[in-house]
Design an enzyme around this catalytic site. Sequence first.
Site, PDB file in Angstrom:
ATOM      1  N   LYS A 144       8.085  -0.660 -13.227  1.00 53.78           N
ATOM      2  CA  LYS A 144       8.180   0.147 -12.016  1.00 53.78           C
ATOM      3  C   LYS A 144       9.640   0.419 -11.637  1.00 53.78           C
ATOM      4  O   LYS A 144       9.957   1.477 -11.080  1.00 53.78           O
ATOM      5  CB  LYS A 144       7.443  -0.541 -10.868  1.00 53.78           C
ATOM      6  CG  LYS A 144       5.936  -0.606 -11.045  1.00 53.78           C
ATOM      7  CD  LYS A 144       5.272  -1.241  -9.834  1.00 53.78           C
ATOM      8  CE  LYS A 144       3.749  -1.235  -9.969  1.00 53.78           C
ATOM      9  NZ  LYS A 144       3.275  -2.053 -11.096  1.00 53.78           N
ATOM     10  N   GLU A 219      10.965  -3.318  -1.950  1.00 53.63           N
ATOM     11  CA  GLU A 219      11.212  -1.987  -1.422  1.00 53.63           C
ATOM     12  C   GLU A 219      10.740  -1.931   0.024  1.00 53.63           C
ATOM     13  O   GLU A 219       9.945  -2.787   0.455  1.00 53.63           O
ATOM     14  CB  GLU A 219      10.487  -0.924  -2.258  1.00 53.63           C
ATOM     15  CG  GLU A 219       8.982  -1.005  -2.196  1.00 53.63           C
ATOM     16  CD  GLU A 219       8.310   0.016  -3.111  1.00 53.63           C
ATOM     17  OE1 GLU A 219       8.969   0.568  -3.994  1.00 53.63           O
ATOM     18  OE2 GLU A 219       7.087   0.244  -2.926  1.00 53.63           O
ATOM     19  N   HIS A 254      -4.809  -5.122  -1.385  1.00 50.58           N
ATOM     20  CA  HIS A 254      -4.203  -4.152  -2.305  1.00 50.58           C
ATOM     21  C   HIS A 254      -5.167  -3.682  -3.389  1.00 50.58           C
ATOM     22  O   HIS A 254      -4.747  -3.088  -4.381  1.00 50.58           O
ATOM     23  CB  HIS A 254      -2.930  -4.725  -2.940  1.00 50.58           C
ATOM     24  CG  HIS A 254      -1.944  -5.262  -1.948  1.00 50.58           C
ATOM     25  ND1 HIS A 254      -1.285  -4.453  -1.047  1.00 50.58           N
ATOM     26  CD2 HIS A 254      -1.518  -6.524  -1.690  1.00 50.58           C
ATOM     27  CE1 HIS A 254      -0.491  -5.196  -0.292  1.00 50.58           C
ATOM     28  NE2 HIS A 254      -0.615  -6.450  -0.656  1.00 50.58           N
ATOM     29  N   GLU A 294       0.983   8.186  -8.421  1.00 57.48           N
ATOM     30  CA  GLU A 294       0.631   7.650  -7.116  1.00 57.48           C
ATOM     31  C   GLU A 294       1.793   7.778  -6.139  1.00 57.48           C
ATOM     32  O   GLU A 294       2.957   7.526  -6.494  1.00 57.48           O
ATOM     33  CB  GLU A 294       0.203   6.185  -7.231  1.00 57.48           C
ATOM     34  CG  GLU A 294      -1.005   5.989  -8.135  1.00 57.48           C
ATOM     35  CD  GLU A 294      -1.558   4.578  -8.068  1.00 57.48           C
ATOM     36  OE1 GLU A 294      -0.854   3.683  -7.548  1.00 57.48           O
ATOM     37  OE2 GLU A 294      -2.692   4.369  -8.536  1.00 57.48           O
ATOM     38  N   GLU A 307       4.182   4.871  -8.420  1.00 59.91           N
ATOM     39  CA  GLU A 307       4.115   4.549  -9.844  1.00 59.91           C
ATOM     40  C   GLU A 307       3.277   5.601 -10.551  1.00 59.91           C
ATOM     41  O   GLU A 307       2.602   6.414  -9.916  1.00 59.91           O
ATOM     42  CB  GLU A 307       3.496   3.170 -10.055  1.00 59.91           C
ATOM     43  CG  GLU A 307       2.063   3.051  -9.555  1.00 59.91           C
ATOM     44  CD  GLU A 307       1.484   1.665  -9.772  1.00 59.91           C
ATOM     45  OE1 GLU A 307       1.876   1.008 -10.747  1.00 59.91           O
ATOM     46  OE2 GLU A 307       0.644   1.245  -8.965  1.00 59.91           O
ATOM     47  N   ASN A 309       0.310   5.767 -13.445  1.00 59.78           N
ATOM     48  CA  ASN A 309      -0.633   5.046 -14.290  1.00 59.78           C
ATOM     49  C   ASN A 309      -0.899   5.869 -15.540  1.00 59.78           C
ATOM     50  O   ASN A 309      -1.477   6.957 -15.467  1.00 59.78           O
ATOM     51  CB  ASN A 309      -1.937   4.783 -13.550  1.00 59.78           C
ATOM     52  CG  ASN A 309      -1.744   3.852 -12.368  1.00 59.78           C
ATOM     53  OD1 ASN A 309      -2.004   4.218 -11.230  1.00 59.78           O
ATOM     54  ND2 ASN A 309      -1.287   2.645 -12.618  1.00 59.78           N
ATOM     55  N   ARG A 311      -2.974   6.133 -17.871  1.00 60.00           N
ATOM     56  CA  ARG A 311      -4.342   5.903 -18.335  1.00 60.00           C
ATOM     57  C   ARG A 311      -5.292   6.618 -17.393  1.00 60.00           C
ATOM     58  O   ARG A 311      -4.877   7.225 -16.410  1.00 60.00           O
ATOM     59  CB  ARG A 311      -4.654   4.404 -18.324  1.00 60.00           C
ATOM     60  CG  ARG A 311      -4.394   3.773 -16.951  1.00 60.00           C
ATOM     61  CD  ARG A 311      -4.896   2.361 -16.841  1.00 60.00           C
ATOM     62  NE  ARG A 311      -4.435   1.673 -15.655  1.00 60.00           N
ATOM     63  CZ  ARG A 311      -4.929   1.833 -14.430  1.00 60.00           C
ATOM     64  NH1 ARG A 311      -5.916   2.677 -14.226  1.00 60.00           N
ATOM     65  NH2 ARG A 311      -4.452   1.136 -13.417  1.00 60.00           N
TER      66      ARG A 311
END
Length: 687
Positions: A144, A219, A254, A294, A307, A309, A311
């Site tokens: 990330k 962050e 999360h 995202e 981030e 993904n 996939r």
Amino acid sequence: MPNTEPNAALDTVPDAEPGPGTATTPARPLRTVLVANRGEIACRVFRTCRELGLATVAVHSDADAEALHVRTADAAVRLPGDSPADTYLRGDLIVKAALTAGADAVHPGYGFLSENAGFARQVLDAGLVWIGPPPEAIDAMASKTRAKELMAEAGVPLLRPVDPDRATGPDLPLLVKAAAGGGGRGMRLVRHLADLPAELAAASAEAASAFGDGEVFAEPYVENGRHVEVQILADTHGTVWALGTRDCSLQRRHQKVIEEAPAPGLPQALRDTLHSAAAEAARAIGYTGAGTVEFLVSAAHRPYFLEMNTRLQVEHPVTEEVYGLDLVAWQLRVAEGAELPAEPPAPTGHAVEARLYAEDPSRDWQPQSGPLHRLDVPGVRLDTGFTGGDTIGVHYDPMLAKAIVHAPTRAEAVRRLADALARARVHGPVTNRDLLVRSLRHPDFAAGRLDTGFYDRHLPELTEPASAGPVAGNPVGSTAGSTAGGSPVGISALAAALAATAARTGSAAGLPARLGGWRNLPSGHQTTVYRAEPDGTAYEIRHRLTRDGLDAPGHPDVRLVAAGPERVTLETAGVRRTFEVAVYGTRVHVESPLGACAFTTVPRFPDPAARTEPGSLLAPMPGTVVRVADVAVGDRVEQGQPLLWLEAMKMEHRITAPTPGTLTALHAAPGRQVEVGALLAVVSEGP
């Protein structure tokens, strides 16, 4: 789902030169696809393969030998062992399985090795087709921290990391995150600087355990932000589709719970910005295939890259439903070299997805295992890896299914999904079904007032026991009567007791209702105690049949119409309702228009052997001890103090001291496998 896509027949796709950054294996028609995964996603991929005329190969651990994805595939190859580390995370064994079974392509699904560039290279080096992005693109997004650097260079808006060693008060709150992996593992929210060192260490330890990489970063934490993502689909010819937005803000720990497309309430200018940023992110790394970018969107509608993904996402069905696409089919086509049309289909309507998990809200949402007797959710698209008669194991994710509804409007889609879940027959372990129904019917959700703090604010009311609601029933110890003959849970318990009585009579026609089962000699009340799940409230049901009909103390307004072993009809205040009853040993499921209820029949004579020493900490589920706190027998401990951590079903569970006292026994060490009910530790009360 209607097929609105060109090139529906895979073997008619022409050869094409690979685009920048793509795998260099020549495009060729696929024949047999191995899915390097299990459960729901393996079944999902197999379904599309079957529709497109492709043969399928499953891999399975010993625990999954009889799983639905194994039964669905044309062929299956065993991966010896039970744990993911020995099976689904062994890329060498999976590649060998593909070659042994004659597969010419590997689809990674999601989770496990789906974002592992090394595995992608293993597949390609074996001469197989990799149904995913190029390894270089996976590498680029694997960290990330590195991904943020690349996105900054591409002009994608993002949150700048904060150096933990230099963090000050104005930087708070901070979110500590794992550089590798996701799913909430290695993630900590820090609101006080004094907590930062400990949370960094805890996050690093959890990340190292989950992903083999303990790197973490911090962050700024955006209060009341929304989790919005954009589905990407790219071919090897330079075309990139940004397929609208999805809102995944409803998360607990999360972990996403409810997702929908398109994300409601976003200005068109913001949507355009998100689409453009996502497409640029894909182009910046030479991405091909399906992926997701995202973002975190602030209350002021400012977007920040989170981030990418590399996939397929769990929530991909809502995008499929809105765009009329099969994303798995397009993954296969892109792997063969197919070219996307210049523009994607136009979106229509709204889609909502809810994740049904086997977890117990009354026990801190612990994953549940055991037999799943029935799984039936009417009127929805149900993506699942289970059918009735299967067993939910302890080694993997506890998600049972995803229920998806598409409708012309958001309001209709939400209403239909809530109704379908409320009417669902889910017979087996405790699930989060009630949370899903209540969430979908919550006024804030209905109004589109969404952010990642939704459950922080509303979880207590959404998980309030039914017996504590506005129509409190007749639990054991309650002296309050109830209007309309009792609470929905209490009336359901009465229906269960009447069905049990009908079963004992041996009459298929059920209990006589008209004459009330009159006998010449008076009989006493039959008494049954049910414990409602998941809150554990006990309901004592006393009933008998008299010349005047049903005599059920606590339910004076209820009239018995008919009762059989599987169906009971009751009339309350002039309103007739039918209750469907299913019994599995001591477990009873009751469904009616009042809602679904599950009970455990309380034995009349409890087993003395079930008693345990006070202060005993028993394993709540089968699992593996992954960490033990720095404590020793004889140490003083406080109530709630963590003693050890148990990993089960891909989640870490903290075992804490139940009371202040002295640790008098500790039967746990890292790596120890324990069964449910195993004694882990004993804390004796006292100074």
